[in-house]
Scaffold this motif. Structure first.
Motif, mmCIF file in Angstrom:
data_model
loop_
_atom_site.group_PDB
_atom_site.id
_atom_site.type_symbol
_atom_site.label_atom_id
_atom_site.label_comp_id
_atom_site.label_asym_id
_atom_site.label_seq_id
_atom_site.Cartn_x
_atom_site.Cartn_y
_atom_site.Cartn_z
ATOM 1 N N ILE A 119 23.908 -28.655 38.253
ATOM 2 C CA ILE A 119 23.371 -28.525 36.898
ATOM 3 C C ILE A 119 23.508 -27.104 36.369
ATOM 4 O O ILE A 119 23.521 -26.869 35.170
ATOM 5 C CB ILE A 119 21.886 -28.978 36.879
ATOM 6 N N ILE B 159 21.935 -33.038 27.152
ATOM 7 C CA ILE B 159 20.711 -33.201 27.953
ATOM 8 C C ILE B 159 19.475 -32.905 27.102
ATOM 9 O O ILE B 159 18.493 -33.640 27.119
ATOM 10 C CB ILE B 159 20.749 -32.283 29.190
ATOM 11 N N ILE C 124 16.468 -35.472 26.176
ATOM 12 C CA ILE C 124 15.044 -35.218 26.442
ATOM 13 C C ILE C 124 14.214 -35.582 25.221
ATOM 14 O O ILE C 124 13.169 -36.228 25.327
ATOM 15 C CB ILE C 124 14.830 -33.730 26.827
ATOM 16 N N ILE D 13 22.369 -36.739 36.566
ATOM 17 C CA ILE D 13 21.472 -36.677 35.418
ATOM 18 C C ILE D 13 21.822 -37.827 34.503
ATOM 19 O O ILE D 13 22.951 -37.929 34.039
ATOM 20 C CB ILE D 13 21.647 -35.353 34.661
ATOM 21 N N LEU E 242 13.867 -35.573 36.369
ATOM 22 C CA LEU E 242 14.527 -34.368 35.871
ATOM 23 C C LEU E 242 13.734 -33.114 36.250
ATOM 24 O O LEU E 242 14.308 -32.119 36.703
ATOM 25 C CB LEU E 242 14.687 -34.459 34.356
ATOM 26 N N ASN F 34 19.373 -30.047 42.279
ATOM 27 C CA ASN F 34 20.767 -30.280 41.932
ATOM 28 C C ASN F 34 21.478 -28.956 41.632
ATOM 29 O O ASN F 34 21.175 -28.278 40.652
ATOM 30 C CB ASN F 34 20.839 -31.207 40.709
ATOM 31 N N ASN G 75 15.813 -32.982 39.875
ATOM 32 C CA ASN G 75 17.139 -32.511 39.488
ATOM 33 C C ASN G 75 17.185 -31.021 39.157
ATOM 34 O O ASN G 75 18.116 -30.320 39.575
ATOM 35 C CB ASN G 75 17.647 -33.323 38.298
ATOM 36 N N LEU G 76 16.180 -30.526 38.389
ATOM 37 C CA LEU G 76 16.206 -29.106 38.036
ATOM 38 C C LEU G 76 15.995 -28.208 39.240
ATOM 39 O O LEU G 76 16.433 -27.063 39.262
ATOM 40 C CB LEU G 76 15.131 -28.804 36.974
ATOM 41 N N ILE H 222 16.887 -25.922 29.339
ATOM 42 C CA ILE H 222 16.420 -27.294 29.579
ATOM 43 C C ILE H 222 14.911 -27.309 29.818
ATOM 44 O O ILE H 222 14.185 -28.141 29.272
ATOM 45 C CB ILE H 222 17.159 -27.915 30.784
ATOM 46 N N SER H 223 14.422 -26.366 30.639
ATOM 47 C CA SER H 223 12.994 -26.328 30.955
ATOM 48 C C SER H 223 12.157 -26.035 29.706
ATOM 49 O O SER H 223 11.087 -26.612 29.516
ATOM 50 C CB SER H 223 12.712 -25.282 32.035
ATOM 51 N N TRP I 207 12.251 -40.990 34.009
ATOM 52 C CA TRP I 207 13.409 -40.127 33.784
ATOM 53 C C TRP I 207 13.010 -38.656 33.705
ATOM 54 O O TRP I 207 13.609 -37.796 34.352
ATOM 55 C CB TRP I 207 14.113 -40.566 32.491
ATOM 56 N N LEU I 208 11.965 -38.351 32.944
ATOM 57 C CA LEU I 208 11.489 -36.967 32.845
ATOM 58 C C LEU I 208 10.963 -36.473 34.183
ATOM 59 O O LEU I 208 11.182 -35.327 34.574
ATOM 60 C CB LEU I 208 10.365 -36.864 31.789
#
Length: 420
Positions: free
Chosen positions: A46, A57, A61, A14, A35, A43, A39-40, A120-121, A31-32
């Motif tokens: 995380i 993080i 964002i 990340i 992610l 990964n 990644n969400l 994060i979401s 990047w978004l």
């Protein structure tokens, strides 16, 4: 482009944008995008990040969203053709919605039930919603606002609106009418959200709802003495808040004032004052709360006009009835003044009228009609008001003396005629 890695041993994939190049990036959502889409979902590391890394993080964002906002402004500024700007804005707008939809789709995954990914979401959804709001507010002329809002974005937006409605419900207001209006606004929104027959949710309607709630949140509730419409009413009419319930509420308030006034002239004067106030308030014809309803100012104005016409007609009818009553009284009075006095008695007059009818000198439907038509205009030295019924009855039972006087009277009339 330099990127700073946010990591705790295993969390090295990340990355956060540290320094932003002055040059326009080819794909500013890279990047978004990575992610959200990679990644969400993929990964595993995380899930086990620390609170500090989670905060970093979320902060990254928000910073990335600010960079994207600046990037959009740069690209619009660098574009000279309006058609290209329209294409650019719609491209960003549609992709923000796509990313929100992906978040909603990914939330079905068990991974999204963990605290870190859930937070994060949610930060991403809030950030993307702010970016959408930025585009819809700043570049609305380039968007097709009458398109249907995608379901996922609509759900996110309505959650935001419901939260703001709950905060509005807590607003303290000293003006009774405005307090009722606030409750009515909340009810109108809830009914719209729950109704299956509500108009389709377009970007235009959604933006209207957001702007309306923003206005109420910032509104300074002050009393406007001497006016029927409060400052809040003026704002709602200006924004064409044409909810059917709000229209009914205004009409109910006007009707209550009319009921309290006994004289129709007072009712008419009040309606004219309200009409004047309403006529001085501007009301938008381009925006509205309910596309299925007429403009709120036009609807209320029409109601006032019809009510005014009704009262005016009612006043005219009352005056006409009074004039008719006066005319009858005057006529009766004139009749009394213009009666012809006869030196004969009631019985003697009756004999002459009966003879005139039976000899067909006086023609009418009946003898009763002869007496009814002539007697009211006659009087005697003994009596001013004569009864035609009584006179007709006595004409059948007259005494010999009355007959002699009647005959002598007729002979006098003959002599006069002979002398002409």
């Amino acid at each position: 482009m330099q990127w700073k890695k946010i990591r705790h041993a295993s969390f090295c994939c990340i990355t956060v944008n540290q320094n932003r190049s002055m040059m326009i990036r080819k794909y500013p959502l890279e990047w978004l995008d990575a992610l959200i889409l990679r990644n969400l979902v993929q990964n595993r590391n995380i899930i086990n990040i620390t609170e500090q890394e989670l905060a970093m993080i979320c902060d990254a964002i928000q910073k990335e969203a600010l960079n994207i906002e600046i990037q959009i402004k740069d690209e619009v500024f660098a574009t000279t053709k309006k058609s290209e700007v329209r294409l650019l804005i719609r491209k960003y707008h549609s992709y923000f919605i796509f990313l929100i939809d992906k978040i909603a789709e990914n939330r079905k995954n068990d991974r999204y039930k963990t605290k870190s990914i859930l937070q994060i979401s949610q930060t991403i959804v809030d950030t993307l919603s702010n970016l959408l709001s930025f585009i819809e507010t700043r570049f609305d002329e380039y968007l097709s606002l009458d398109q249907r809002v995608p379901l996922t974005y609509l759900q996110v937006s309505r959650r935001e609106l419901m939260l703001r409605l709950r905060n509005i419900k807590k607003i303290e207001c000293d003006i009774t009418e405005d307090c009722k209006t606030l409750d009515l606004i909340i009810d109108s929104f809830n009914q719209h959200f729950q109704s299956r027959n509500a108009p389709k949710s377009t970007y235009r309607l959604l933006r209207y709802q957001k702007n309306l709630l923003h206005l109420i949140e910032k509104f300074n509730f002050e009393r406007k003495d001497g006016n029927f419409f409060s400052l809040l009413d003026e704002k709602l009419i200006n924004l064409n808040f044409n909810s059917a319930d709000y229209y009914s509420y205004i009409i109910t308030r006007i009707a209550a004032h009319l009921t309290a006034k006994n004289q129709k002239s007072g009712k008419l004067a009040f309606l004219l004052i309200v009409f004047k106030e309403l006529n001085q308030i501007e009301s938008s014809e381009k925006i509205c709360f309910d596309p299925g309803q007429s403009n709120i100012k036009v609807s209320v104005t029409n109601w006032i006009k019809y009510e005014t016409q009704y009262i005016e007609k009612s006043i005219e009818l009352n005056i006409g009835q009074k004039e008719m009553t006066v005319s009858k009284e005057e006529l009766q009075h004139d009749l009394l003044k213009e009666k012809v006095e006869c030196i004969l008695s009631t019985d003697q007059i009756g004999l002459i009228l009966r003879a005139g009818d039976e000899s067909r000198i006086l023609k009418a439907k009946s003898m009763n009609q002869v007496f009814k038509s002539i007697v009211p205009y006659l009087s005697t030295s003994q009596k001013r008001d004569l009864s035609y019924k009584s006179m007709r009855s006595k004409s059948y039972t007259a005494e010999e003396r009355d007959k002699e006087i009647a005959i002598k009277t007729l002979e006098r009339i003959i002599k006069h005629i002979q002398q002409y």
